[in-house]
Design a protein around this motif. Sequence first.
Motif, PDB file in Angstrom:
ATOM      1  N   THR A 311      62.239  22.841   3.376  1.00 49.81           N
ATOM      2  CA  THR A 311      63.289  23.852   3.283  1.00 49.81           C
ATOM      3  C   THR A 311      63.667  24.335   4.672  1.00 49.81           C
ATOM      4  OG1 THR A 311      62.506  24.592   1.105  1.00 49.81           O
ATOM      5  CG2 THR A 311      63.893  26.119   2.353  1.00 49.81           C
ATOM      6  N   LYS A 312      64.974  24.398   4.942  1.00 52.27           N
ATOM      7  CA  LYS A 312      65.415  24.876   6.249  1.00 52.27           C
ATOM      8  C   LYS A 312      65.090  26.360   6.378  1.00 52.27           C
ATOM      9  CE  LYS A 312      69.167  23.352   8.324  1.00 52.27           C
ATOM     10  NZ  LYS A 312      70.591  23.139   8.750  1.00 52.27           N
ATOM     11  N   ILE A 313      64.531  26.745   7.537  1.00 51.85           N
ATOM     12  CA  ILE A 313      64.215  28.149   7.809  1.00 51.85           C
ATOM     13  C   ILE A 313      64.976  28.609   9.043  1.00 51.85           C
ATOM     14  CG2 ILE A 313      61.947  28.099   6.685  1.00 51.85           C
ATOM     15  CD1 ILE A 313      60.680  27.847   9.479  1.00 51.85           C
ATOM     16  N   LYS A 314      65.286  29.911   9.068  1.00 51.02           N
ATOM     17  CA  LYS A 314      65.990  30.497  10.204  1.00 51.02           C
ATOM     18  C   LYS A 314      65.255  31.757  10.618  1.00 51.02           C
ATOM     19  CE  LYS A 314      70.335  28.355   9.006  1.00 51.02           C
ATOM     20  NZ  LYS A 314      71.669  28.143   9.564  1.00 51.02           N
ATOM     21  N   MET A 315      65.165  31.960  11.934  1.00 50.68           N
ATOM     22  CA  MET A 315      64.318  33.014  12.488  1.00 50.68           C
ATOM     23  C   MET A 315      65.045  34.361  12.521  1.00 50.68           C
ATOM     24  SD  MET A 315      61.678  31.230  12.989  1.00 50.68           S
ATOM     25  CE  MET A 315      61.682  29.486  12.556  1.00 50.68           C
ATOM     26  N   LYS A 316      64.486  35.315  11.840  1.00 54.65           N
ATOM     27  CA  LYS A 316      64.886  36.718  11.971  1.00 54.65           C
ATOM     28  C   LYS A 316      63.777  37.362  12.797  1.00 54.65           C
ATOM     29  CE  LYS A 316      65.128  37.241   7.460  1.00 54.65           C
ATOM     30  NZ  LYS A 316      65.402  37.834   6.118  1.00 54.65           N
ATOM     31  N   GLY A 317      63.838  37.142  14.092  1.00 55.23           N
ATOM     32  CA  GLY A 317      62.666  37.372  14.934  1.00 55.23           C
ATOM     33  C   GLY A 317      62.824  38.485  15.949  1.00 55.23           C
ATOM     34  N   VAL A 318      61.676  38.843  16.538  1.00 54.20           N
ATOM     35  CA  VAL A 318      61.613  39.862  17.578  1.00 54.20           C
ATOM     36  C   VAL A 318      60.550  39.462  18.588  1.00 54.20           C
ATOM     37  CG1 VAL A 318      59.871  41.313  16.418  1.00 54.20           C
ATOM     38  CG2 VAL A 318      61.531  42.375  17.966  1.00 54.20           C
ATOM     39  N   ASN A 319      60.751  39.850  19.842  1.00 52.96           N
ATOM     40  CA  ASN A 319      59.738  39.663  20.874  1.00 52.96           C
ATOM     41  C   ASN A 319      58.747  40.823  20.814  1.00 52.96           C
ATOM     42  OD1 ASN A 319      60.571  37.375  23.055  1.00 52.96           O
ATOM     43  ND2 ASN A 319      62.384  38.242  22.073  1.00 52.96           N
ATOM     44  N   ARG A 320      57.505  40.547  21.137  1.00 47.30           N
ATOM     45  CA  ARG A 320      56.476  41.586  21.080  1.00 47.30           C
ATOM     46  C   ARG A 320      55.529  41.480  22.265  1.00 47.30           C
ATOM     47  NH1 ARG A 320      50.853  41.709  19.392  1.00 47.30           N
ATOM     48  NH2 ARG A 320      50.255  43.753  18.591  1.00 47.30           N
ATOM     49  N   HIS A 321      55.371  42.597  22.979  1.00 42.35           N
ATOM     50  CA  HIS A 321      54.281  42.753  23.930  1.00 42.35           C
ATOM     51  C   HIS A 321      53.067  43.322  23.204  1.00 42.35           C
ATOM     52  CE1 HIS A 321      55.687  41.784  27.932  1.00 42.35           C
ATOM     53  NE2 HIS A 321      56.814  42.450  27.748  1.00 42.35           N
ATOM     54  N   VAL A 322      51.884  42.944  23.664  1.00 41.89           N
ATOM     55  CA  VAL A 322      50.653  43.606  23.235  1.00 41.89           C
ATOM     56  C   VAL A 322      50.618  44.952  23.943  1.00 41.89           C
ATOM     57  CG1 VAL A 322      48.139  43.487  23.220  1.00 41.89           C
ATOM     58  CG2 VAL A 322      49.496  41.392  22.909  1.00 41.89           C
ATOM     59  N   ASN A 468      72.470  20.254  19.852  1.00 37.99           N
ATOM     60  CA  ASN A 468      71.128  20.807  19.752  1.00 37.99           C
ATOM     61  C   ASN A 468      71.047  21.926  18.713  1.00 37.99           C
ATOM     62  OD1 ASN A 468      69.693  19.380  21.959  1.00 37.99           O
ATOM     63  ND2 ASN A 468      71.215  20.408  23.243  1.00 37.99           N
ATOM     64  N   ILE A 469      69.868  22.101  18.156  1.00 39.82           N
ATOM     65  CA  ILE A 469      69.565  23.296  17.381  1.00 39.82           C
ATOM     66  C   ILE A 469      69.589  24.473  18.352  1.00 39.82           C
ATOM     67  CG2 ILE A 469      67.776  24.461  16.018  1.00 39.82           C
ATOM     68  CD1 ILE A 469      66.729  21.558  15.368  1.00 39.82           C
ATOM     69  N   TYR A 470      70.159  25.588  17.927  1.00 37.47           N
ATOM     70  CA  TYR A 470      70.209  26.765  18.814  1.00 37.47           C
ATOM     71  C   TYR A 470      69.338  27.871  18.229  1.00 37.47           C
ATOM     72  CZ  TYR A 470      71.996  30.498  21.836  1.00 37.47           C
ATOM     73  OH  TYR A 470      72.098  31.521  22.735  1.00 37.47           O
ATOM     74  N   MET A 471      68.288  28.243  18.994  1.00 36.50           N
ATOM     75  CA  MET A 471      67.359  29.300  18.598  1.00 36.50           C
ATOM     76  C   MET A 471      67.089  30.164  19.822  1.00 36.50           C
ATOM     77  SD  MET A 471      63.464  29.027  17.056  1.00 36.50           S
ATOM     78  CE  MET A 471      62.779  28.558  18.669  1.00 36.50           C
ATOM     79  N   LEU A 494      76.758  34.112  11.888  1.00 29.37           N
ATOM     80  CA  LEU A 494      77.044  32.879  12.622  1.00 29.37           C
ATOM     81  C   LEU A 494      75.893  31.887  12.466  1.00 29.37           C
ATOM     82  CD1 LEU A 494      78.834  31.313  14.662  1.00 29.37           C
ATOM     83  CD2 LEU A 494      77.596  32.506  16.493  1.00 29.37           C
ATOM     84  N   HIS A 495      74.684  32.329  12.720  1.00 23.48           N
ATOM     85  CA  HIS A 495      73.528  31.422  12.617  1.00 23.48           C
ATOM     86  C   HIS A 495      73.295  30.985  11.183  1.00 23.48           C
ATOM     87  CE1 HIS A 495      71.560  31.078  16.603  1.00 23.48           C
ATOM     88  NE2 HIS A 495      72.252  32.175  16.870  1.00 23.48           N
ATOM     89  N   TRP A 496      73.513  31.883  10.240  1.00 26.09           N
ATOM     90  CA  TRP A 496      73.270  31.543   8.832  1.00 26.09           C
ATOM     91  C   TRP A 496      74.220  30.446   8.357  1.00 26.09           C
ATOM     92  CZ3 TRP A 496      69.468  32.228   5.575  1.00 26.09           C
ATOM     93  CH2 TRP A 496      69.679  31.999   4.214  1.00 26.09           C
ATOM     94  N   ASN A 497      75.442  30.499   8.819  1.00 24.95           N
ATOM     95  CA  ASN A 497      76.465  29.585   8.304  1.00 24.95           C
ATOM     96  C   ASN A 497      76.590  28.293   9.106  1.00 24.95           C
ATOM     97  OD1 ASN A 497      77.502  31.140   6.050  1.00 24.95           O
ATOM     98  ND2 ASN A 497      78.279  32.581   7.577  1.00 24.95           N
ATOM     99  N   GLU A 498      76.108  28.305  10.348  1.00 24.63           N
ATOM    100  CA  GLU A 498      76.185  27.097  11.169  1.00 24.63           C
ATOM    101  C   GLU A 498      74.978  26.199  10.909  1.00 24.63           C
ATOM    102  OE1 GLU A 498      78.413  25.885  13.181  1.00 24.63           O
ATOM    103  OE2 GLU A 498      79.842  27.560  13.303  1.00 24.63           O
ATOM    104  N   LYS A 499      75.256  24.903  10.790  1.00 21.89           N
ATOM    105  CA  LYS A 499      74.196  23.945  10.482  1.00 21.89           C
ATOM    106  C   LYS A 499      73.055  24.007  11.484  1.00 21.89           C
ATOM    107  CE  LYS A 499      73.398  18.940  10.100  1.00 21.89           C
ATOM    108  NZ  LYS A 499      74.037  17.597  10.136  1.00 21.89           N
ATOM    109  N   ARG A 500      73.381  24.072  12.764  1.00 23.84           N
ATOM    110  CA  ARG A 500      72.352  24.028  13.802  1.00 23.84           C
ATOM    111  C   ARG A 500      71.884  25.420  14.244  1.00 23.84           C
ATOM    112  NH1 ARG A 500      75.413  19.434  14.511  1.00 23.84           N
ATOM    113  NH2 ARG A 500      77.091  20.557  15.576  1.00 23.84           N
ATOM    114  N   GLY A 501      72.347  26.446  13.562  1.00 21.11           N
ATOM    115  CA  GLY A 501      71.883  27.790  13.853  1.00 21.11           C
ATOM    116  C   GLY A 501      70.488  28.017  13.290  1.00 21.11           C
ATOM    117  N   ALA A 502      69.558  28.449  14.137  1.00 18.90           N
ATOM    118  CA  ALA A 502      68.167  28.643  13.698  1.00 18.90           C
ATOM    119  C   ALA A 502      67.735  30.096  13.772  1.00 18.90           C
ATOM    120  CB  ALA A 502      67.234  27.778  14.540  1.00 18.90           C
ATOM    121  N   GLY A 503      68.711  31.036  13.975  1.00 19.42           N
ATOM    122  CA  GLY A 503      68.327  32.429  14.157  1.00 19.42           C
ATOM    123  C   GLY A 503      67.784  32.656  15.552  1.00 19.42           C
TER     124      GLY A 503
END
Length: 554
Positions: A311-322, A468-471, A494-503
Amino acid sequence: MILKMSGFGLAVCMLFSLPTFSQTKPVKQVQYLSGTDNVRTKTWDFWATGGRKSGAWSKIEVPSHWEQQGFGSYNYGRDYVTYGKNFRFADEKGIYKHSFNVPLSWKGKAIFIVFEGSMTDTELKINGKSAGPTHKGAFYRFRYNISDKLNFGKLNQLEATVSKMSSDNSVNNAERLADYWIFGGIFRPVYLEAFPKEHIEWTAIEAKADGTFNMNVHLKNVKAGRTILAEIVDDKGKVVATGKTTTTSDSLVNVKTTLKNPKLWTAETPNRYQVNISVQNAGQNIYQTKEKFGFRTLEVRKSDGIYLNGTKIKMKGVNRHVWWPETGRAINPAIDLMDVKLIKEMNMNAVRCSHYPPDQSFLNICDSLGLYVLDELAGWQKAYSTKAGIPLVKEMVIRDVNHPSVIFWSNGNEGGHNFDLDAEYGKYDLSKRTVIHAHHKPGNAFNGIDCNHYEDFYSSKKILADTNIYMPTEFLHAQDDGGGAASLADFWDLHWNEKRGAGGFIWDLADEGILRTDQNNIIDVNGVNAPDGLVGPHREKEGSAYAIREIYSP
């Protein structure tokens, strides 16, 4: 200790510090020399060579940063930009001493001392004898075999000299010349491990969605003709599959088996199994250990997307410092749990460990509750040299390789990529996770994934129209909470609807505000450099946190 924890938080911390097995079994035994985290510390003797409270023996809590204990001087990693070409970072050393006993029952065992993290160069002596070469690199677990240096039945003396700045300039370039606070000290736990002479050093597991289980078992002093038994256990404690092999003179064996219809690991369904591994002689266990893992198949399909279990997954992500304001990068599992719950509360599914590997407990919680993780080698905008980087890649991958939450290895940040290190990850990772380059300039796609930072909406559309996949591993910078959710709905559509969008991954989770022990305990964010979180330093929610939750809602 300034940090206040609830009863639940303390229970979480205690849970993550429990020993793996009863000590009556032939297993690894652990004895902590330091405390287990920033709440449960132990007092060691300490001498600082510069800055506050220097030039005399005193006491320090371990683990900690010495700045937070009133020693030395503060620096932010971009001070060399702020103050110009004549600026020099504080270059203190901290000398630690600690006495400890070793059980008589450990005589004849293989005994290691383990440091989970020490900033930045660490030179160790046990009873006046060098334990081995100086370790260079702050964020990585390292250990020394000290079996022949110990006194059994009487006191032993540990002496560690920790240098805030490394003698290797490439380590300073990768870890210290960075857009975050830099500290000194033993900031993660220190402990002893005792093994039977014949034991397993480490394992690397590949467990796929079709139920195939493949494990490399790295052996130490295990004689030929021993049986290596692997039993896969489900969440109810039932053995659901077994595999075995016989050792030869080689130090590496491989065990395979298959489980029909396994429950799969994803961020939404974080199902895990446990494998119990035994070294046997004539049916008797002479050593045993265990690992948690998950069955999942990760694919990067070129010019298409990232797939998990088909299943294709897309990142709803955040950067984290310790991070915790009172104690810096010395934290505890309750803080790790708080952050994972906070990320999931915002309907996010992914986290980038910027810009270094996190505490082990954070990955355990990501495995358990379900987050996709980008595990990153340090290298803010400059890379480790090949000589310095090779052992650090090994230390990082060996520690983290069996976490199902880890889906990519990130080889440095924004130019901190040493291409000579890219092949090193696969030497220790049986599942051959994809290595990415988290970069900030066009034209640096790697392994079919473009991670370019801070593109606007229209340039993002242009990248997505390419091959390229864009993430983006950083986008929508949240400085002063000014951009964390601004235009996120448009970017996500944009990322959700584009084939190569990975979040992508918003910068970043929490403001890096440090409690300054040299300035009447104010919380300092170093001007405009560190107030760039979706939440405050104590995880106070700001406007973006609520907007993101709405935008990312299912």
